[in-house]
Design a protein around this motif. Structure first.
Motif, PDB file in Angstrom:
ATOM      1  N   ASN A 101       0.330  -1.318  -0.414  1.00  0.00           N
ATOM      2  CA  ASN A 101      -0.637  -0.205  -0.193  1.00  0.00           C
ATOM      3  C   ASN A 101       0.582   1.379  -0.363  1.00  0.00           C
ATOM      4  OD1 ASN A 101      -2.696  -1.487   0.775  1.00  0.00           O
ATOM      5  ND2 ASN A 101      -1.808  -1.878   2.698  1.00  0.00           N
TER       6      ASN A 101
ATOM      7  N   GLU B 114       0.301   4.075   0.316  1.00  0.00           N
ATOM      8  CA  GLU B 114      -0.444   5.323   1.091  1.00  0.00           C
ATOM      9  C   GLU B 114       1.111   5.153   2.473  1.00  0.00           C
ATOM     10  OE1 GLU B 114      -2.068   2.765  -0.429  1.00  0.00           O
ATOM     11  OE2 GLU B 114      -2.894   3.975  -1.416  1.00  0.00           O
TER      12      GLU B 114
ATOM     13  N   ARG C 239       6.338   9.670  -5.504  1.00  0.00           N
ATOM     14  CA  ARG C 239       5.350  10.059  -4.907  1.00  0.00           C
ATOM     15  C   ARG C 239       4.066  11.191  -5.226  1.00  0.00           C
ATOM     16  NH1 ARG C 239       4.645   6.143  -1.848  1.00  0.00           N
ATOM     17  NH2 ARG C 239       3.147   8.149  -1.145  1.00  0.00           N
TER      18      ARG C 239
ATOM     19  N   TRP D 212       2.411  10.066  -8.303  1.00  0.00           N
ATOM     20  CA  TRP D 212       1.726   8.685  -8.531  1.00  0.00           C
ATOM     21  C   TRP D 212       0.104   9.174  -7.001  1.00  0.00           C
ATOM     22  CZ3 TRP D 212      -0.034   7.292  -3.509  1.00  0.00           C
ATOM     23  CH2 TRP D 212      -1.359   6.338  -3.125  1.00  0.00           C
ATOM     24  N   GLY D 213       0.435  10.240  -6.595  1.00  0.00           N
ATOM     25  CA  GLY D 213      -0.414  11.049  -5.989  1.00  0.00           C
ATOM     26  C   GLY D 213      -1.612  11.739  -6.530  1.00  0.00           C
ATOM     27  N   GLU D 214      -1.274  11.684  -7.830  1.00  0.00           N
ATOM     28  CA  GLU D 214      -2.049  12.739  -9.196  1.00  0.00           C
ATOM     29  C   GLU D 214      -3.058  11.624  -9.870  1.00  0.00           C
ATOM     30  OE1 GLU D 214       0.306  15.441 -11.963  1.00  0.00           O
ATOM     31  OE2 GLU D 214       1.190  16.539  -9.007  1.00  0.00           O
ATOM     32  N   ASN D 215      -2.007  10.362 -10.318  1.00  0.00           N
ATOM     33  CA  ASN D 215      -1.963   9.662 -11.492  1.00  0.00           C
ATOM     34  C   ASN D 215      -3.246   8.082 -10.621  1.00  0.00           C
ATOM     35  OD1 ASN D 215      -1.896  11.369 -13.260  1.00  0.00           O
ATOM     36  ND2 ASN D 215      -0.012  10.886 -13.115  1.00  0.00           N
ATOM     37  N   GLN D 216      -2.596   8.022  -9.453  1.00  0.00           N
ATOM     38  CA  GLN D 216      -2.604   7.047  -9.044  1.00  0.00           C
ATOM     39  C   GLN D 216      -1.713   5.253  -9.688  1.00  0.00           C
ATOM     40  OE1 GLN D 216      -4.072   5.864  -5.585  1.00  0.00           O
ATOM     41  NE2 GLN D 216      -3.564   8.464  -5.691  1.00  0.00           N
ATOM     42  N   ILE D 217      -0.319   6.006 -10.714  1.00  0.00           N
ATOM     43  CA  ILE D 217       0.232   4.758 -11.336  1.00  0.00           C
ATOM     44  C   ILE D 217       1.635   5.455 -10.880  1.00  0.00           C
ATOM     45  CG2 ILE D 217      -1.315   4.814 -12.748  1.00  0.00           C
ATOM     46  CD1 ILE D 217      -0.156   6.389 -15.221  1.00  0.00           C
ATOM     47  N   THR D 218       2.231   4.593 -10.582  1.00  0.00           N
ATOM     48  CA  THR D 218       3.802   4.812 -10.599  1.00  0.00           C
ATOM     49  C   THR D 218       4.121   5.042 -12.408  1.00  0.00           C
ATOM     50  OG1 THR D 218       4.705   2.991  -9.259  1.00  0.00           O
ATOM     51  CG2 THR D 218       6.073   3.606 -10.218  1.00  0.00           C
TER      52      THR D 218
ATOM     53  N   MET E 289       6.542   3.064  -3.836  1.00  0.00           N
ATOM     54  CA  MET E 289       5.685   2.135  -5.156  1.00  0.00           C
ATOM     55  C   MET E 289       5.805   0.463  -4.851  1.00  0.00           C
ATOM     56  SD  MET E 289       4.889   5.164  -6.604  1.00  0.00           S
ATOM     57  CE  MET E 289       4.707   5.724  -4.710  1.00  0.00           C
ATOM     58  N   GLN E 290       4.172   0.143  -5.493  1.00  0.00           N
ATOM     59  CA  GLN E 290       4.068  -1.891  -5.847  1.00  0.00           C
ATOM     60  C   GLN E 290       5.167  -1.393  -6.976  1.00  0.00           C
ATOM     61  OE1 GLN E 290      -0.092  -0.933  -6.833  1.00  0.00           O
ATOM     62  NE2 GLN E 290      -0.698  -1.724  -4.262  1.00  0.00           N
TER      63      GLN E 290
END
Length: 110
Positions: free
Chosen positions: A17, A19, A49, A52-58, A101-102
């Protein structure tokens, strides 16, 4: 100042996660990679980070090197070389792991 890693991780050591990530955790993850985080590392980690926060992808490596090139006024090749000097074992292996990140699936380890 080593922080114990109390976040859930997959078999390869990536956070399950994103988060759960925080700067103290980043220092502990970096220590596992024998990296001591300096300002140069934080520029990259914060970009990953934020993206990722904006797009929910790495973000893909090319987005990171584009950002570095624009920020520093250097060409993309120099930015990629700099990224691999900071993270010599690869973007996915080190940058994504330390940034919490995952592990991105379907990417090379570059």
């Amino acid at each position: 100042m080593l922080t114990e890693i109390n976040a859930e991780r997959d078999a390869e050591g990536y956070l399950v996660n994103p988060e759960d990530w925080n700067p103290d955790l980043a220092h502990a993850l970096a220590a596992e990679e024998n990296i001591e985080l300096t300002d140069a590392y934080w520029v990259v980690l914060n970009f990953v980070r934020d993206s990722w926060g904006e797009n929910q992808i790495t973000p893909d490596i090319r987005h990171v090197t584009d950002f570095m090139a624009k920020q520093q006024g250097i060409d993309k090749k120099a930015a990629k070389q700099q990224l691999f000097q900071l993270f010599p074992y690869g973007y996915v292996k080190q940058t994504c792991k330390i940034a919490g990140m995952q592990r991105p699936r379907g990417w090379s380890t570059g």
